[in-house]
Design a protein around this motif. Structure first.
Motif: not given
Length: 403
Positions: A41, A44-46, A59-61, A72
């Motif tokens: 996890r 990534f910057q979620v 979700h965009k990441a 994601l």
């Protein structure tokens, strides 16, 4: 608005697992280990949520190591899911274990298919397949069609039709049937490529498969399921593509059935029946008359006394095929003869994909060999210039999040 009414809890168990195996432990396919890259996890910057389904959110990441924009797909925590109860208050047929099994099946199926330019790429997984890392799109076809209404240029419609058909042909060649082809599952990327996504309802295909549950999102459900056949074929995917082609033409989903128009018959083949959906299909493509076709249907008792509907598809296609929408952005506007020829080519492929008899329905490979995709005699350009009203056609349609 994206047809979630047709996506019931059955989707958690409608995937790749072979019908002959009772459990994941017995199915050799589900014992395979994914060869995809494993992420954490923290890689990534979620960002915000850009989509959601019955059992997962998207979700965009951004991948921190490469600065690549990704999406994601994350399975919901068990505490957020409500599986209800089974008959007479019994334990529900679907459990959280089934949801996790379906997520694993989706990964393994996409690995089984392999890489294709018109199928969305899974870059890796995290948390034991509870998170998928996917390439991120600019928009999805449902959003673009809705934004453009009846003004989607046919140059783009033809391009995306070919991309969808190539993807369906490829997955069928590799032994997978998608079972949820719809416009919101077609992603559009910045290079204008279309890619099919969301294999959550997919399964390993056979020439003929038994109907043992509710299948396919209602608005894209093929007539053989609605009319009660006991078996179905991979051509349920071709029906979905035909629906999307007509959707691109008329600017909205062509068969928007009401989800509550079902019957109470106990037989499993009646689980897919919906009177409103079937009537909307007949109103466009006409009432089936072939006795051999009707003899295979278990639900004829529900629709045998309906009025006879004439086919209206050809007239609808012809009305939508205008010189303005067929114009490629360079050269002269197409004349009346060319417009009629193009309308005939579009009608042939849509009617072939929307054939009520799945045995006669075009395969994706046959559709790709049709006149619609024959080399054009008119000059083309790698870029699309402005249309006669001075407006530029959509690059990929602004404002769509994709996925």
């Amino acid at each position: 608005e994206r047809q979630r009414a047709g996506d019931h809890a059955d989707e958690a168990t409608a995937g790749a697992s072979d019908d002959s195996y009772e459990s994941e432990e017995e199915d050799p396919f589900l014992q395979r280990q994914s060869q995809l890259r494993t992420f954490q996890r923290g890689d990534f910057q979620v960002g915000g949520m850009i989509g959601q389904g019955s059992f997962a959110t998207v979700h965009k990441a951004k991948q921190l190591a490469t600065a690549r924009d990704v999406a994601l797909k994350v399975v919901r925590p068990e505490s957020e899911l409500d599986f209800g109860t089974g008959p007479n208050g019994s334990t529900p047929a679907v459990s959280y274990k089934d949801v996790l099994k379906a997520m694993k099946q989706e990964v393994l199926l996409m690995e089984m298919i392999g890489s294709h330019p018109n199928i969305v790429e899974i870059l890796g997984t995290a948390e034991d397949c509870r998170v998928f890392v996917m390439e991120r799109a600019a928009s999805d076809l449902y959003t673009i069609v809705k934004q453009q209404e009846r003004n989607l240029p046919f140059q783009l419609a033809k391009l995306w039709a070919a991309h969808m058909l190539h993807a369906v042909h490829f997955m069928h060649e590799h032994g997978v049937v998608h079972q949820d082809i719809k416009s919101s599952n077609v992603l559009i990327f910045s290079d204008r490529s279309a890619k099919i996504c969301d294999f959550g309802l997919a399964r390993r295909s056979k020439p003929t498969m038994s109907v043992d549950r509710e299948l396919v999102t209602l608005w894209y459900r093929p007539p053989e399921l609605l009319m009660g056949e006991s078996t179905y074929t991979p051509k349920v995917d071709e029906w979905g593509v035909g629906c999307i082609l007509l959707e691109m033409m008329i600017g909205l989903s062509p068969f928007k059935g009401k989800p509550d128009c079902i019957c109470q018959c106990p037989h499993i083949t009646h689980r897919n029946y919906n009177s409103d959906q079937l009537m909307k299909i007949f109103a466009v493509v006409g009432t089936p008359k072939d006795r051999a076709l009707l003899a295979r249907q278990a639900c004829t008792v529900h629709f045998s006394k309906w009025p006879i509907f004439p086919a209206k598809l050809e007239g609808t296609v012809k009305r939508m095929c205008t010189a303005e929408r067929l114009w490629r952005g360079k050269g002269d506007m197409p004349g009346e003869q060319e417009v009629d020829e193009k309308a005939a080519a579009w009608h042939f492929i849509i009617a072939g994909l929307l054939n009520l008899d799945c045995k006669e329905r075009l395969t994706a490979e046959q559709a790709l060999r049709s006149r619609l995709f024959a080399p054009s005699k008119r000059p083309t350009s790698s870029s699309v210039s402005r249309s006669p009203d001075g407006k530029a056609p959509p690059a990929v349609a602004a404002g769509g999040e994709g996925q």
